[in-house]
Design a protein around this motif. Structure first.
Motif, PDB file in Angstrom:
ATOM      1  N   LEU A 137       0.724  -1.021  -0.039  1.00  0.00           N
ATOM      2  CA  LEU A 137       0.130   0.055  -0.079  1.00  0.00           C
ATOM      3  C   LEU A 137       0.835   1.351  -0.144  1.00  0.00           C
ATOM      4  CD1 LEU A 137      -2.775  -1.150   2.585  1.00  0.00           C
ATOM      5  CD2 LEU A 137      -2.924  -0.920   0.215  1.00  0.00           C
ATOM      6  N   PRO A 138       0.476   2.209  -0.646  1.00  0.00           N
ATOM      7  CA  PRO A 138       1.062   3.562  -0.696  1.00  0.00           C
ATOM      8  C   PRO A 138       1.125   4.138   0.789  1.00  0.00           C
ATOM      9  CG  PRO A 138      -0.569   3.438  -2.472  1.00  0.00           C
ATOM     10  CD  PRO A 138      -0.714   2.247  -1.616  1.00  0.00           C
ATOM     11  N   GLU A 139       1.906   5.174   0.951  1.00  0.00           N
ATOM     12  CA  GLU A 139       1.749   5.735   2.260  1.00  0.00           C
ATOM     13  C   GLU A 139       0.394   6.341   2.375  1.00  0.00           C
ATOM     14  OE1 GLU A 139       4.179   6.237   4.509  1.00  0.00           O
ATOM     15  OE2 GLU A 139       5.677   5.104   3.424  1.00  0.00           O
ATOM     16  N   ARG A 140      -0.204   6.341   3.777  1.00  0.00           N
ATOM     17  CA  ARG A 140      -1.399   6.528   4.081  1.00  0.00           C
ATOM     18  C   ARG A 140      -1.797   8.233   3.890  1.00  0.00           C
ATOM     19  NH1 ARG A 140      -5.190   4.234   7.532  1.00  0.00           N
ATOM     20  NH2 ARG A 140      -3.540   2.639   8.057  1.00  0.00           N
ATOM     21  N   GLN A 141      -0.949   8.993   3.675  1.00  0.00           N
ATOM     22  CA  GLN A 141      -1.307  10.382   3.534  1.00  0.00           C
ATOM     23  C   GLN A 141      -1.078  10.588   2.014  1.00  0.00           C
ATOM     24  OE1 GLN A 141      -2.715  12.135   5.692  1.00  0.00           O
ATOM     25  NE2 GLN A 141      -2.493  10.380   7.125  1.00  0.00           N
ATOM     26  N   ALA A 142      -0.687   9.678   1.037  1.00  0.00           N
ATOM     27  CA  ALA A 142      -0.788   9.839  -0.175  1.00  0.00           C
ATOM     28  C   ALA A 142      -1.994  10.583  -0.602  1.00  0.00           C
ATOM     29  CB  ALA A 142      -0.310   8.539  -1.030  1.00  0.00           C
ATOM     30  N   PRO A 143      -2.026  11.549  -1.624  1.00  0.00           N
ATOM     31  CA  PRO A 143      -3.401  12.273  -2.122  1.00  0.00           C
ATOM     32  C   PRO A 143      -4.386  11.132  -2.844  1.00  0.00           C
ATOM     33  CG  PRO A 143      -1.344  13.279  -2.768  1.00  0.00           C
ATOM     34  CD  PRO A 143      -0.878  12.168  -2.472  1.00  0.00           C
ATOM     35  N   VAL A 144      -5.440  11.367  -2.351  1.00  0.00           N
ATOM     36  CA  VAL A 144      -6.518  10.331  -2.895  1.00  0.00           C
ATOM     37  C   VAL A 144      -7.793  11.163  -3.243  1.00  0.00           C
ATOM     38  CG1 VAL A 144      -5.760   8.280  -2.064  1.00  0.00           C
ATOM     39  CG2 VAL A 144      -7.332   9.708  -0.389  1.00  0.00           C
ATOM     40  N   ARG A 145      -8.611  10.632  -4.142  1.00  0.00           N
ATOM     41  CA  ARG A 145      -9.915  11.342  -4.374  1.00  0.00           C
ATOM     42  C   ARG A 145     -10.756  11.483  -3.263  1.00  0.00           C
ATOM     43  NH1 ARG A 145     -15.008   9.972  -5.980  1.00  0.00           N
ATOM     44  NH2 ARG A 145     -16.131  11.469  -7.442  1.00  0.00           N
ATOM     45  N   SER A 146     -10.724  10.369  -2.275  1.00  0.00           N
ATOM     46  CA  SER A 146     -11.798  10.376  -1.123  1.00  0.00           C
ATOM     47  C   SER A 146     -11.175   9.710  -0.028  1.00  0.00           C
ATOM     48  CB  SER A 146     -13.200   9.607  -1.525  1.00  0.00           C
ATOM     49  OG  SER A 146     -13.869   9.301  -0.328  1.00  0.00           O
ATOM     50  N   ARG A 147     -10.777  10.263   0.978  1.00  0.00           N
ATOM     51  CA  ARG A 147     -10.112   9.651   2.128  1.00  0.00           C
ATOM     52  C   ARG A 147     -11.019   8.755   2.682  1.00  0.00           C
ATOM     53  NH1 ARG A 147      -5.470   8.650   2.919  1.00  0.00           N
ATOM     54  NH2 ARG A 147      -4.874  10.514   1.914  1.00  0.00           N
ATOM     55  N   THR A 148     -12.249   8.836   2.777  1.00  0.00           N
ATOM     56  CA  THR A 148     -13.157   7.820   3.543  1.00  0.00           C
ATOM     57  C   THR A 148     -13.072   6.600   2.652  1.00  0.00           C
ATOM     58  OG1 THR A 148     -14.674   9.541   4.191  1.00  0.00           O
ATOM     59  CG2 THR A 148     -15.536   7.140   3.716  1.00  0.00           C
ATOM     60  N   HIS A 149     -13.149   6.612   1.449  1.00  0.00           N
ATOM     61  CA  HIS A 149     -13.064   5.205   0.606  1.00  0.00           C
ATOM     62  C   HIS A 149     -11.530   4.699   0.738  1.00  0.00           C
ATOM     63  CE1 HIS A 149     -16.660   6.113  -2.039  1.00  0.00           C
ATOM     64  NE2 HIS A 149     -17.095   6.466  -0.912  1.00  0.00           N
ATOM     65  N   ALA A 150     -10.627   5.670   0.830  1.00  0.00           N
ATOM     66  CA  ALA A 150      -9.158   5.090   0.931  1.00  0.00           C
ATOM     67  C   ALA A 150      -9.195   4.362   2.212  1.00  0.00           C
ATOM     68  CB  ALA A 150      -8.039   6.110   0.741  1.00  0.00           C
ATOM     69  N   ASP A 151      -9.605   4.900   3.304  1.00  0.00           N
ATOM     70  CA  ASP A 151      -9.460   4.305   4.773  1.00  0.00           C
ATOM     71  C   ASP A 151     -10.110   3.051   4.781  1.00  0.00           C
ATOM     72  OD1 ASP A 151      -7.942   6.456   5.219  1.00  0.00           O
ATOM     73  OD2 ASP A 151      -9.434   7.340   6.585  1.00  0.00           O
ATOM     74  N   LEU A 152     -11.323   3.057   4.029  1.00  0.00           N
ATOM     75  CA  LEU A 152     -12.229   1.710   4.085  1.00  0.00           C
ATOM     76  C   LEU A 152     -11.458   0.561   3.478  1.00  0.00           C
ATOM     77  CD1 LEU A 152     -15.616   3.163   3.922  1.00  0.00           C
ATOM     78  CD2 LEU A 152     -14.968   1.866   5.615  1.00  0.00           C
ATOM     79  N   LEU A 153     -10.977   0.721   2.231  1.00  0.00           N
ATOM     80  CA  LEU A 153     -10.255  -0.302   1.693  1.00  0.00           C
ATOM     81  C   LEU A 153      -9.023  -0.684   1.751  1.00  0.00           C
ATOM     82  CD1 LEU A 153     -10.465  -1.708  -1.071  1.00  0.00           C
ATOM     83  CD2 LEU A 153      -9.419  -0.056  -2.300  1.00  0.00           C
ATOM     84  N   ARG A 154      -8.302   0.292   2.835  1.00  0.00           N
ATOM     85  CA  ARG A 154      -6.972   0.147   3.206  1.00  0.00           C
ATOM     86  C   ARG A 154      -7.125  -0.907   4.607  1.00  0.00           C
ATOM     87  NH1 ARG A 154      -1.644   2.402   4.047  1.00  0.00           N
ATOM     88  NH2 ARG A 154      -2.445   3.995   2.571  1.00  0.00           N
ATOM     89  N   ARG A 155      -8.292  -0.559   5.209  1.00  0.00           N
ATOM     90  CA  ARG A 155      -8.552  -1.303   6.432  1.00  0.00           C
ATOM     91  C   ARG A 155      -8.919  -2.826   6.065  1.00  0.00           C
ATOM     92  NH1 ARG A 155     -12.774  -3.887   8.511  1.00  0.00           N
ATOM     93  NH2 ARG A 155     -14.194  -2.946   6.940  1.00  0.00           N
ATOM     94  N   PHE A 156      -9.595  -2.934   4.843  1.00  0.00           N
ATOM     95  CA  PHE A 156     -10.123  -4.265   4.372  1.00  0.00           C
ATOM     96  C   PHE A 156      -8.826  -4.942   4.121  1.00  0.00           C
ATOM     97  CE2 PHE A 156     -10.937  -7.158   0.714  1.00  0.00           C
ATOM     98  CZ  PHE A 156     -11.855  -7.758   1.128  1.00  0.00           C
ATOM     99  N   ILE A 157      -7.901  -4.397   3.239  1.00  0.00           N
ATOM    100  CA  ILE A 157      -6.621  -5.166   2.941  1.00  0.00           C
ATOM    101  C   ILE A 157      -5.843  -5.478   4.078  1.00  0.00           C
ATOM    102  CG2 ILE A 157      -4.387  -4.730   1.746  1.00  0.00           C
ATOM    103  CD1 ILE A 157      -6.086  -3.057  -0.372  1.00  0.00           C
ATOM    104  N   GLU A 158      -5.537  -4.625   4.979  1.00  0.00           N
ATOM    105  CA  GLU A 158      -4.777  -4.882   6.209  1.00  0.00           C
ATOM    106  C   GLU A 158      -5.155  -5.939   6.877  1.00  0.00           C
ATOM    107  OE1 GLU A 158      -3.102  -0.206   7.167  1.00  0.00           O
ATOM    108  OE2 GLU A 158      -4.712  -1.105   8.029  1.00  0.00           O
ATOM    109  N   GLU A 159      -6.374  -6.183   6.754  1.00  0.00           N
ATOM    110  CA  GLU A 159      -6.971  -7.231   7.815  1.00  0.00           C
ATOM    111  C   GLU A 159      -7.038  -8.547   7.087  1.00  0.00           C
ATOM    112  OE1 GLU A 159     -11.112  -5.963   9.445  1.00  0.00           O
ATOM    113  OE2 GLU A 159      -9.787  -4.467  10.736  1.00  0.00           O
ATOM    114  N   ASN A 160      -7.184  -8.734   5.849  1.00  0.00           N
ATOM    115  CA  ASN A 160      -7.611  -9.822   4.998  1.00  0.00           C
ATOM    116  C   ASN A 160      -6.275 -10.211   3.819  1.00  0.00           C
ATOM    117  OD1 ASN A 160     -10.478 -10.450   5.823  1.00  0.00           O
ATOM    118  ND2 ASN A 160     -10.410  -7.874   5.457  1.00  0.00           N
ATOM    119  N   ASP A 161      -5.501  -9.487   3.649  1.00  0.00           N
ATOM    120  CA  ASP A 161      -4.355  -9.918   2.445  1.00  0.00           C
ATOM    121  C   ASP A 161      -5.242 -10.434   1.306  1.00  0.00           C
ATOM    122  OD1 ASP A 161      -2.554  -9.011   3.955  1.00  0.00           O
ATOM    123  OD2 ASP A 161      -1.602 -11.090   4.580  1.00  0.00           O
TER     124      ASP A 161
END
Length: 431
Positions: free
Chosen positions: A320-344
């Motif tokens: 995953l890119p750095e958490r503070q990397a520019p994204v369109r929606s921080r909400t969607h980015a945080d949700l997807l990041r959580r899913f990846i971190e918890e499930n591989d």
């Protein structure tokens, strides 16, 4: 656990999005979408059906930009000005709440306060305001770029405070001396200078309820501080449970009651007589999203390029890119990041996620019984206080929601059989 104990005596709060989401991914048949000859009739009919089902409110999403690549020229894709549309609905209904959207980034608070108070009067206390900070559209309001999320939310907090002050600045009665009780608010802040008072009387029903949708860290803090209900981005039950618990803790820390913030995830459902037919609807609604488009959407959502990976390859947190990397929606980015971190998850699993193919909404597919069971499970688990209905797949899916799903929720004791009040505050159980 018995049906009566699922909610502990509480009832679901249910809103209905009037955007024709059931047409997504296919060309509508005549009568399924707003007609160029009479688009208002289409939306008024939906509001009447929602009112007949005793739903809390209808909701009109609003965007202040148009992506030419996604525009198809049909009335169903037109973002009609919400205040005008809901004013038309107000004249044709008597109980259903009417929730509209305003961008705090681009609108002046005096104008929005006046529009909402006017709608509140036209509907006799049924108006609600969805506060958004916007993530696109700056080019339609000048040459300045879109402000950072931090600036947008500071502006939103000040905007909301000014609107609330304006709603209270012209009470409906004076002190008995014959003098007006209207008073200036004399607001001077970082973003706004507003003298007041508002030139529309406050309504006896109380101020319009406030809705908000941010689920990022800064969005949660704002929602916990001002929102009466949160349009939660919750692609799965675990995410919704965590969000609701967090918002309730934050609300109490800020001096509010935990129950003051109602969590209402969007429920994007695909209903059919059989599960097979429902999954066919789901597949058809997403068939236009090729693998290439999904990969591009993944880059947009979280900044990750997975084009070199195979379908079965796993995406791990280290990719995953750095958490503070520019994204369109921080909400969607945080949700997807959580899913990846918890499930591989595998690449294909990520490309099928709601954050990638939709708007991070909870998706439920199946028969009426299947989706009702899904709703009951979420409610029992404390994942929500209700939901925003987003019909998907077909007009039949829409009809099954009104004709069978809502009545089944009533039969199980999870939803009201009739209205107990006349205002949106009544429907939401607000003090």
């Amino acid at each position: 656990m018995s049906e009566a104990s699922l909610s502990g005596g509480k009832k679901l709060h249910i809103g209905f999005s009037v955007a024709p989401t059931w047409l997504k991914g296919r060309r509508p048949e005549p009568g399924e979408a707003p007609s160029a000859q009479d688009p208002a009739a289409f939306y008024i009919d939906l509001a009447k059906r929602a009112e007949a089902a005793k739903l809390d409110f209808v909701f009109k999403v609003d965007y202040l930009y148009l992506n030419p690549a996604l525009a198809n020229g049909s009335p169903g894709s037109v973002a009609f000005e919400p205040y005008i549309l809901l004013a038309a609905m107000a004249r044709e209904t008597s109980r259903i709440g009417l929730v509209t959207t305003a961008s705090t980034t681009f609108n002046p608070p005096y104008v929005v306060a006046r529009q909402l108070q006017s709608l509140h009067w036209l509907s006799q206390g049924r108006a609600g305001l969805n506060i958004v900070t916007s993530i696109e559209g700056a080019e339609n309001f000048g040459d300045a770029p879109m402000p950072s999320p931090e600036v947008r939310y500071r502006k939103a907090a000040e905007f909301t405070d000014v609107v609330r002050q304006l709603w209270q600045s012209y009470p409906p009665a004076g002190d008995g001396s014959g003098k007006s009780a209207a008073r200036a608010i004399d607001h001077q802040g970082e973003f706004f200078s507003v003298k007041g008072p508002l030139n529309v009387l406050a309504h006896e029903a109380g101020a319009p309820p406030l809705f908000q949708a941010g689920a990022s860290e800064i969005g949660r803090e704002f929602s916990a501080s001002v929102a009466d209900a949160t349009f939660a981005a919750a692609p799965d039950m675990a995410a919704s449970i965590e969000l609701r618990a967090d918002l309730r803790r934050r609300a109490e820390r800020l001096g509010r009651r935990a129950d003051d913030v109602r969590v209402l995830p969007g429920l994007y459902f695909f209903l059919a007589p059989t599960r097979e037919e429902a999954w066919e609807l789901h597949a058809r609604a997403h068939a236009h999203l090729t693998r290439e488009r999904r990969l591009e959407q993944l880059r947009t959502v979280i900044g990750l390029d997975a084009s070199h990976l195979a379908a079965a390859d796993r995406i791990t947190p280290g990719m995953l890119p750095e958490r503070q990397a520019p994204v369109r929606s921080r909400t969607h980015a945080d949700l997807l990041r959580r899913f990846i971190e918890e499930n591989d998850p595998t690449v294909d699993e990520v490309l099928a996620r709601p954050e990638v193919v939709g708007s991070a909404h909870w998706v439920s597919v199946g028969t009426v019984e299947d989706v009702v069971a899904d709703i009951a499970d979420w409610f029992e688990a404390g994942a929500m206080d209700g939901f925003i209905a987003l019909p998907g797949g077909s007009t039949e899916s829409l009809n099954l929601f009104f004709d069978e799903l809502v009545p089944e929720l009533v039969r199980r004791g999870l939803f009201r059989a009739d209205y107990e009040g006349t205002t949106l505050r009544d429907h939401l159980g607000m003090r």
